[in-house]
Design an enzyme around this catalytic site. Sequence first.
Site, PDB file in Angstrom:
ATOM      1  N   LYS A   1     -42.009  21.508  39.096  1.00  0.00           N
ATOM      2  CA  LYS A   1     -41.993  22.932  39.147  1.00  0.00           C
ATOM      3  C   LYS A   1     -40.784  23.372  39.884  1.00  0.00           C
ATOM      4  CE  LYS A   1     -42.798  23.296  43.777  1.00  0.00           C
ATOM      5  NZ  LYS A   1     -41.933  23.526  44.776  1.00  0.00           N
TER       6      LYS A   1
ATOM      7  N   ASP B   1     -49.778  21.922  47.008  1.00  0.00           N
ATOM      8  CA  ASP B   1     -49.201  22.196  45.582  1.00  0.00           C
ATOM      9  C   ASP B   1     -50.090  21.558  44.488  1.00  0.00           C
ATOM     10  OD1 ASP B   1     -47.153  23.902  46.581  1.00  0.00           O
ATOM     11  OD2 ASP B   1     -45.633  22.102  46.573  1.00  0.00           O
TER      12      ASP B   1
HETATM   13  P1  ATP Z   1     -42.885  19.295  47.148  1.00  0.00           P
HETATM   14  O1  ATP Z   1     -42.185  20.375  46.408  1.00  0.00           O
HETATM   15  O2  ATP Z   1     -44.444  19.409  47.178  1.00  0.00           O
HETATM   16  O3  ATP Z   1     -42.331  19.392  48.696  1.00  0.00           O
HETATM   17  P2  ATP Z   1     -41.286  17.027  47.042  1.00  0.00           P
HETATM   18  O4  ATP Z   1     -40.559  17.225  45.605  1.00  0.00           O
HETATM   19  O5  ATP Z   1     -40.492  17.565  48.174  1.00  0.00           O
HETATM   20  O6  ATP Z   1     -42.702  17.788  47.035  1.00  0.00           O
HETATM   21  P3  ATP Z   1     -42.320  14.413  46.385  1.00  0.00           P
HETATM   22  O7  ATP Z   1     -41.283  14.011  45.621  1.00  0.00           O
HETATM   23  O8  ATP Z   1     -43.481  14.814  45.774  1.00  0.00           O
HETATM   24  O9  ATP Z   1     -41.554  15.634  47.251  1.00  0.00           O
HETATM   25  O10 ATP Z   1     -42.872  13.378  47.614  1.00  0.00           O
HETATM   26  C1  ATP Z   1     -42.088  13.289  48.801  1.00  0.00           C
HETATM   27  C2  ATP Z   1     -42.723  11.892  49.573  1.00  0.00           C
HETATM   28  O11 ATP Z   1     -43.787  11.450  49.101  1.00  0.00           O
HETATM   29  C3  ATP Z   1     -41.554  10.758  49.230  1.00  0.00           C
HETATM   30  O12 ATP Z   1     -40.617  10.608  49.847  1.00  0.00           O
HETATM   31  C4  ATP Z   1     -42.576   9.799  48.753  1.00  0.00           C
HETATM   32  O13 ATP Z   1     -42.384   8.438  49.859  1.00  0.00           O
HETATM   33  C5  ATP Z   1     -44.027  10.164  48.860  1.00  0.00           C
HETATM   34  N1  ATP Z   1     -44.781  10.042  47.503  1.00  0.00           N
HETATM   35  C6  ATP Z   1     -45.968   9.578  47.630  1.00  0.00           C
HETATM   36  N2  ATP Z   1     -46.424   9.467  46.167  1.00  0.00           N
HETATM   37  C7  ATP Z   1     -45.496   9.765  45.564  1.00  0.00           C
HETATM   38  C8  ATP Z   1     -45.215  10.293  44.229  1.00  0.00           C
HETATM   39  N3  ATP Z   1     -46.128   9.641  43.271  1.00  0.00           N
HETATM   40  N4  ATP Z   1     -44.130  10.634  43.530  1.00  0.00           N
HETATM   41  C9  ATP Z   1     -43.256  10.784  44.549  1.00  0.00           C
HETATM   42  N5  ATP Z   1     -43.153  10.893  46.045  1.00  0.00           N
HETATM   43  C10 ATP Z   1     -44.273  10.215  46.466  1.00  0.00           C
END
Ligand code: ATP
Length: 302
Positions: free
Chosen positions: A12, A138
């Site tokens: 998203k 989220d």
């Molecule tokens: P948001 O937009 O909700 O803040 P994000 O894009 O910042 O999400 P993600 O990529 O969802 O962050 O993940 C951040 C952290 O979560 C990573 O550093 C990782 O170690 C951990 N993590 C756990 N499961 C997953 C997964 N399936 N995919 C990605 N990261 C994951």
Amino acid sequence: MIRHLNLKAYGKVNLGLDVLRRRDDGYHEVRMVMQTVGLYDKVELLYREEPGVTIETNLYYLPANENNLACRAAALLLDEFGVRHGVHIRLNKFIPVAAGMAGGSSDAAAVLYGVSRMFGLGLSREQLQERGLRIGADVPYCVLRGTALSEGVGEILTPLPPAPQCQVLIAKPGISVSTRSVYENLHADRLRPDQHPDIDGMVEAIRRKDIVEMTARMGNVLETVTVPAHPEIAAIKDMMLESGAAGALMSGSGPTVFGLYTDSRAASSAYERLRYGDGSRIARQVYLTDFFNRKEPEETEE
Ligand code: ATP
């Protein structure tokens, strides 16, 4: 019995993101306009006779245990329903990690949906959203998908008509920002009124399908923390706006920046510039996609 499911977990962007206040429990009350994009992770679920959840991923640095949100989602349902069998998850990541695109949350949402189908648990969308909230703020939105207003800590969702179609150029600079520290450094009570995006105006513009008004109201209050600290974010935004984007913004807590284009030739040439040209010095991951607004999950069974 379904033995093998192929799912797509979409990322998203936030067309608008406002933070109202920090609650006593440390959570932040937000108002966000969410939009699913066409960039997705592939999530395969394989039925296992023996109980338990295992995972393999294409990224060595992601947790391959219960700390992976995909595993947590599967375990949550298998435990709650006392399922005596298990599941193996094959996760192929394409959504940038720790980027503000809800990649992990979307993987969790896809697994909740898939495990419910595989084991015939019969959970409704609302019931999946309730379970999702226990995994992350989220996740309920990632179960819903499309264009939506997200309020509370992310659990109050109002579906909106699909935002007018745009090409979406996504560029993640080669820096990491921690979601937690961005929120900690945001002092919502000290912001000037003009630093808050006009979320109601954005929602109105989407309802009227007015792309000009919609892009004019794009805003993310978290940029007040990240932009001064990371000039790369402003540089990518400027590059997108110069190259014909109708709007450009940081998504979530960043550092990913996205630009919306109504002219697909401008979008393609901006993609080339960020991917291979002078922009490639600041952008590490670059994708060109569009808004994804189909409601039905598109999984395949084997
Ligand atoms: P948001 O937009 O909700 O803040 P994000 O894009 O910042 O999400 P993600 O990529 O969802 O962050 O993940 C951040 C952290 O979560 C990573 O550093 C990782 O170690 C951990 N993590 C756990 N499961 C997953 C997964 N399936 N995919 C990605 N990261 C994951």
